[in-house]
Design a protein around this motif. Sequence first.
Motif, short mmCIF file in Angstrom:
data_model
loop_
_atom_site.label_atom_id
_atom_site.label_comp_id
_atom_site.label_asym_id
_atom_site.label_seq_id
_atom_site.Cartn_x
_atom_site.Cartn_y
_atom_site.Cartn_z
N ALA A 14 50.97 28.41 33.74
CA ALA A 14 49.79 28.83 34.50
C ALA A 14 49.15 30.12 33.98
N ARG A 15 49.64 30.66 32.88
CA ARG A 15 49.05 31.92 32.43
C ARG A 15 47.60 31.77 31.99
N CYS A 16 47.21 30.58 31.61
CA CYS A 16 45.81 30.40 31.23
C CYS A 16 44.92 30.26 32.45
N CYS A 17 45.49 30.24 33.64
CA CYS A 17 44.71 30.11 34.87
C CYS A 17 44.44 31.47 35.52
N TYR A 18 44.58 32.51 34.76
CA TYR A 18 44.21 33.85 35.22
C TYR A 18 42.92 34.25 34.52
N ASP A 31 45.16 40.22 35.87
CA ASP A 31 46.15 39.72 36.83
C ASP A 31 45.47 39.03 38.01
N THR A 32 44.26 38.56 37.80
CA THR A 32 43.52 37.85 38.85
C THR A 32 43.61 36.35 38.63
N GLU A 35 41.17 30.92 41.90
CA GLU A 35 41.36 30.64 43.33
C GLU A 35 41.92 29.24 43.59
N LYS A 36 41.91 28.39 42.58
CA LYS A 36 42.45 27.03 42.73
C LYS A 36 43.92 26.94 42.30
N LEU A 37 44.49 28.04 41.88
CA LEU A 37 45.88 28.03 41.45
C LEU A 37 46.79 28.28 42.64
N ASP A 38 47.78 27.40 42.83
CA ASP A 38 48.80 27.60 43.84
C ASP A 38 49.83 28.55 43.25
N PRO A 88 47.20 41.68 27.57
CA PRO A 88 47.06 42.03 28.99
C PRO A 88 46.05 43.15 29.18
N PHE A 89 45.25 43.02 30.21
CA PHE A 89 44.28 44.05 30.51
C PHE A 89 44.89 45.01 31.54
N ASP A 90 44.90 46.28 31.25
CA ASP A 90 45.38 47.26 32.21
C ASP A 90 44.56 48.53 32.06
N GLU A 91 44.92 49.51 32.80
CA GLU A 91 44.14 50.75 32.81
C GLU A 91 44.04 51.37 31.41
#
Length: 94
Positions: A14-18, A31-32, A35-38, A88-91
């Motif tokens: 499921a990492r491609c569903c972020y 890390d968002t 909305e359709k991912l359980d 990964p996107f972070d600050e």
Amino acid sequence: MTHEEWETKCKCCARCCYEKIDFEGEVYFTDTPCEKLDLETLRCTVYADRDIRRPGCVRLTPELVTKGFLPGDCPYVENISDYVAPVPFDETNR
Ligand code: SF4
Ligand code: SF4
């Protein structure tokens, strides 16, 4: 490769569903989740008709997987030698 063989390559991480961000040609994972991912099962809740239920979700094709939106250990890209995976996107990326 049959459609079924293509589909079964997915290990359902499921990492491609972020959500991803394409910033000046570099792709970042956020890390968002979609909305359709359980988030419990890591399965798409609208998979069969995701094109309609979640416009913007694209079906993977051999050409599309080369575009840099899948993690480097995803089975669809792990054998592409020059594949550039998202980071990964972070600050610290801001
Ligand atoms: S990143 Fe690859 S293996 Fe993971 S869910 Fe997406 S397509 Fe499947
Ligand atoms: S619609 Fe389904 S397959 Fe598409 S990104 Fe969202 S959870 Fe993933």
